[in-house]
Design an enzyme around this catalytic site. Sequence first.
Site, PDB file in Angstrom:
ATOM      1  N   HIS A 330      24.564   7.870  17.033  1.00  0.00           N
ATOM      2  CA  HIS A 330      25.076   6.847  16.357  1.00  0.00           C
ATOM      3  C   HIS A 330      25.254   7.617  14.834  1.00  0.00           C
ATOM      4  O   HIS A 330      26.130   7.242  13.844  1.00  0.00           O
ATOM      5  CB  HIS A 330      24.385   5.575  16.168  1.00  0.00           C
ATOM      6  N   GLY A 331      24.349   8.586  14.709  1.00  0.00           N
ATOM      7  CA  GLY A 331      24.651   9.500  13.260  1.00  0.00           C
ATOM      8  C   GLY A 331      23.570  10.352  13.152  1.00  0.00           C
ATOM      9  O   GLY A 331      22.410  10.362  13.683  1.00  0.00           O
TER      10      GLY A 331
END
Length: 496
Positions: A330-331
């Site tokens: 996701h990041g």
Amino acid sequence: MVFSSITFLYFFLPAVLLIYYISPKKIKNIVLLLSGLFFYAWGEPVYVVIMIFSSFIDYAAGLIIDKYDDNQKKRTAALLVSLIINLGLLGVFKYSGFFAGIFGIEIKQLPLPIGISFYTFQSSGYLLDVYWKRCDAERNPVKYALFVSFFPQILQGPIGRYSRLAHQLYEPHKFEGKNITRGFERILWGFFKKMILADWAAVFVDAIFDNPDQYSGLAIFGVLFYTVQLYADFSGGMDVVIGIASMFGIELDENFKRPFFSISITDFWHRWHITLGTWMKDYVFYPVTLSKWMGKFGKWGKKVFGKKTGRTLPICLANLIVFFVVGVWHGAAWKYIVYGMYNGIIIAFSGLMAEHYRNWKKKFNITGKENWYHVFMIIRTFILVNISWFFDRADTVGQAFHMMKLSVTKFAPSQLLLIPAGKEGTAFTPYALAILAAGCIILFIVSVLQERGMKIRESLAGLSLPITVAIYFCLLASIGFFGSTAVARGFIYAQF
């Protein structure tokens, strides 16, 4: 180029549809491939080279793996080289700044190529399927490049599987009016969710999370609005993607199945971002669970904790590994790792406690079929999911905990009226809130009908033409009249 732009909706998409359907069968694949490359290059004129290079490496690796069927070393070497290049590119562009920061080194984070997380996972899944002999390697370079670069899904998924998508892409589809109609329906519904719900919710989300102390009484509203924004944005984007693909006669995998009717976090991940969840299950969870070292860990667990717990421990550890990867995907920030581990810990703990839960239910004469118990499970899961969104949306882990504290210590809903909404500022705020409320009610009613088994699109197809046209017109008019007048926003997951 974004799906909501005039350039895409009024020029690019109609042009590609027209050229595709009037082209001879032999070049339809080339038309789709060139349109995908042009679409990507419009926004990423430099990074389209990265995507082409990655596709070439994966194509060549697939051929080598398929060719040396009796030479395990060469097959494994080809797989590893390709995966290292794919994941290495993803790591350099997405995580280099994060990992450098861990070691106290400051470097400028490179701009992230759009869609790199999605097409990297899609092509890696293909290679693993070829390696595990679930499918044959694609020998036509044009067809393989099309599998990677099909323009509707390249920005934000869904993450396609070669076995389910390839034959649809390569088949020369004929023009059918029903495909255009069904695609148009889905696109309209997607933009309704995006422009009326997601974009208006984002106005309040940004204000509250960017100024948590100024709007300290709205922390709980911030995360609730973020739930609306994220779901309407991501699922709306999937509606648009699936609708566009339907116009070409191609049915992509569904990515959402009414996740807020889930009765557990496990159930939630079976309904939310479905293609990511199934990718993790097939390419991370099962390989980890069935590995030799996990088998040894399971034997150790049985000796130390007994057979029942020992059997569960490997599954729990595998889930923790899966959700660590989900968080990292996701990041590049600690907050995403905490977000992933939060979900993984709940699922792992639920696995360990499963037998105790069953015993408690028997003790209190709960069969699990009671309506009140089902509603309780939905509400409990909804609360747990919303807690996770604090980590997903806040700038840092510290801010996430600060917002959690405010959500249970401060409550001042009147502060909502102090947040400027759209071009007219605070004067329009009550109307924006009313639009959001009405949109949520419509979305909830549609979701309840679908959850009860009603096939709404099939029902619409059975209506007379004037009624169908009237419904389309109302959707279009509502988007035009009630869509957000704040800053135009792209789809959230196109940033991955």
